[in-house]
Design a protein around this motif. Structure first.
Motif, mmCIF file in Angstrom:
data_model
loop_
_atom_site.group_PDB
_atom_site.id
_atom_site.type_symbol
_atom_site.label_atom_id
_atom_site.label_comp_id
_atom_site.label_asym_id
_atom_site.label_seq_id
_atom_site.Cartn_x
_atom_site.Cartn_y
_atom_site.Cartn_z
ATOM 1 N N GLN A 281 0.788 -1.228 0.000
ATOM 2 C CA GLN A 281 0.000 0.000 0.000
ATOM 3 C C GLN A 281 0.822 1.282 0.000
ATOM 4 O OE1 GLN A 281 -2.584 -1.128 3.426
ATOM 5 N NE2 GLN A 281 -4.228 -0.675 2.000
ATOM 6 N N PHE A 282 2.072 1.204 0.423
ATOM 7 C CA PHE A 282 2.893 2.411 0.544
ATOM 8 C C PHE A 282 4.130 2.290 -0.336
ATOM 9 C CE2 PHE A 282 0.249 2.392 4.241
ATOM 10 C CZ PHE A 282 -0.014 3.724 4.497
ATOM 11 N N SER A 283 4.696 3.437 -0.686
ATOM 12 C CA SER A 283 5.925 3.410 -1.475
ATOM 13 C C SER A 283 7.031 2.751 -0.655
ATOM 14 C CB SER A 283 6.336 4.835 -1.867
ATOM 15 O OG SER A 283 6.847 5.526 -0.743
ATOM 16 N N SER A 284 7.984 2.185 -1.346
ATOM 17 C CA SER A 284 9.074 1.490 -0.647
ATOM 18 C C SER A 284 9.823 2.432 0.291
ATOM 19 C CB SER A 284 10.034 0.839 -1.643
ATOM 20 O OG SER A 284 10.584 1.810 -2.509
ATOM 21 N N ALA A 285 9.874 3.717 -0.047
ATOM 22 C CA ALA A 285 10.551 4.693 0.802
ATOM 23 C C ALA A 285 9.803 4.938 2.113
ATOM 24 C CB ALA A 285 10.715 6.016 0.057
ATOM 25 N N ASP A 286 8.506 4.625 2.148
ATOM 26 C CA ASP A 286 7.684 4.907 3.324
ATOM 27 C C ASP A 286 7.340 3.684 4.173
ATOM 28 O OD1 ASP A 286 7.625 7.602 2.713
ATOM 29 O OD2 ASP A 286 5.706 7.484 1.651
ATOM 30 N N VAL A 287 7.719 2.500 3.723
ATOM 31 C CA VAL A 287 7.311 1.273 4.421
ATOM 32 C C VAL A 287 7.796 1.248 5.867
ATOM 33 C CG1 VAL A 287 7.625 -1.252 4.509
ATOM 34 C CG2 VAL A 287 7.003 -0.134 2.366
ATOM 35 N N GLU A 288 9.064 1.477 6.090
ATOM 36 C CA GLU A 288 9.598 1.397 7.459
ATOM 37 C C GLU A 288 8.992 2.485 8.355
ATOM 38 O OE1 GLU A 288 11.383 -1.132 8.812
ATOM 39 O OE2 GLU A 288 11.108 -2.064 6.845
ATOM 40 N N ALA A 289 8.815 3.679 7.806
ATOM 41 C CA ALA A 289 8.201 4.758 8.594
ATOM 42 C C ALA A 289 6.756 4.412 8.933
ATOM 43 C CB ALA A 289 8.273 6.072 7.827
ATOM 44 N N ALA A 290 6.027 3.842 7.989
ATOM 45 C CA ALA A 290 4.638 3.445 8.258
ATOM 46 C C ALA A 290 4.588 2.367 9.336
ATOM 47 C CB ALA A 290 3.970 2.953 6.974
ATOM 48 N N LEU A 291 5.488 1.418 9.270
ATOM 49 C CA LEU A 291 5.542 0.370 10.298
ATOM 50 C C LEU A 291 5.921 0.949 11.656
ATOM 51 C CD1 LEU A 291 7.188 -2.452 8.183
ATOM 52 C CD2 LEU A 291 4.851 -2.456 9.099
ATOM 53 N N ASP A 292 6.850 1.898 11.664
ATOM 54 C CA ASP A 292 7.201 2.581 12.921
ATOM 55 C C ASP A 292 5.985 3.292 13.501
ATOM 56 O OD1 ASP A 292 9.853 1.787 12.613
ATOM 57 O OD2 ASP A 292 10.543 3.758 11.908
ATOM 58 N N LEU A 293 5.253 3.984 12.644
ATOM 59 C CA LEU A 293 4.065 4.696 13.094
ATOM 60 C C LEU A 293 3.036 3.730 13.677
ATOM 61 C CD1 LEU A 293 2.309 7.222 13.378
ATOM 62 C CD2 LEU A 293 1.471 6.734 11.073
ATOM 63 N N LEU A 294 2.797 2.610 13.011
ATOM 64 C CA LEU A 294 1.811 1.649 13.513
ATOM 65 C C LEU A 294 2.240 1.074 14.862
ATOM 66 C CD1 LEU A 294 0.733 -0.145 10.229
ATOM 67 C CD2 LEU A 294 -0.489 1.635 11.513
ATOM 68 N N GLN A 295 3.532 0.935 15.076
ATOM 69 C CA GLN A 295 4.008 0.489 16.386
ATOM 70 C C GLN A 295 3.675 1.540 17.452
ATOM 71 O OE1 GLN A 295 8.153 -0.566 16.522
ATOM 72 N NE2 GLN A 295 8.022 -1.301 18.614
ATOM 73 N N LEU A 296 3.872 2.807 17.121
ATOM 74 C CA LEU A 296 3.508 3.881 18.049
ATOM 75 C C LEU A 296 1.998 3.922 18.286
ATOM 76 C CD1 LEU A 296 5.845 6.740 16.805
ATOM 77 C CD2 LEU A 296 6.015 5.486 18.969
ATOM 78 N N VAL A 297 1.228 3.676 17.242
ATOM 79 C CA VAL A 297 -0.230 3.653 17.373
ATOM 80 C C VAL A 297 -0.650 2.533 18.320
ATOM 81 C CG1 VAL A 297 -2.404 3.292 16.132
ATOM 82 C CG2 VAL A 297 -0.637 4.769 15.150
ATOM 83 N N ASP A 298 -0.001 1.373 18.204
ATOM 84 C CA ASP A 298 -0.296 0.275 19.141
ATOM 85 C C ASP A 298 -0.043 0.711 20.578
ATOM 86 O OD1 ASP A 298 -1.099 -1.604 17.233
ATOM 87 O OD2 ASP A 298 0.901 -2.504 17.073
ATOM 88 N N MET A 299 1.064 1.407 20.808
ATOM 89 C CA MET A 299 1.391 1.870 22.157
ATOM 90 C C MET A 299 0.346 2.872 22.653
ATOM 91 S SD MET A 299 5.477 2.461 21.994
ATOM 92 C CE MET A 299 6.523 1.303 21.157
ATOM 93 N N ALA A 300 -0.044 3.788 21.785
ATOM 94 C CA ALA A 300 -1.057 4.773 22.162
ATOM 95 C C ALA A 300 -2.394 4.093 22.433
ATOM 96 C CB ALA A 300 -1.205 5.819 21.056
#
Length: 95
Positions: A19-38
């Motif tokens: 769903q995301f550009s290859s340049a954004d994959v790791e950042a999107a995964l990082d964000l989802l990890q933060l969302v889980d914490m929140a």
């Protein structure tokens, strides 16, 4: 069985890559990890991660755009019902 954040990240990675550009994959995964914490902080000790349906709604509304993912994720943690209504509306357009 409890699933750790590293395992959730691995399980989500193929979907995020699709769903995301290859340049954004790791950042999107990082964000989802933060969302889980929140999510855990807001909804208590039994809620270790964003529920699957909420994640589906968030990813649908993000449309593969990292900036939208940030905004929609924040909204989902604040009140996931608003995100659900918006996602259901988008789904209805696709019928």
């Amino acid at each position: 069985m409890a699933v750790g954040s590293a395992q959730r990240r691995q399980e989500r990675k193929p979907r995020i890559e699709g769903q995301f550009s290859s340049a954004d994959v790791e950042a999107a995964l990082d964000l989802l990890q933060l969302v889980d914490m929140a999510w855990h902080d807001c909804f208590g000790p039994r809620e270790l991660e964003v529920p699957a349906q909420v994640l589906d709604d968030v990813l649908l509304l993000a449309e593969g755009d990292l900036a939208k993912l940030i905004r929609v994720s924040r909204s989902a943690v604040q009140d996931f019902r608003d995100v659900r209504v918006a996602a259901d509306s988008e789904r209805a357009k696709g019928r």
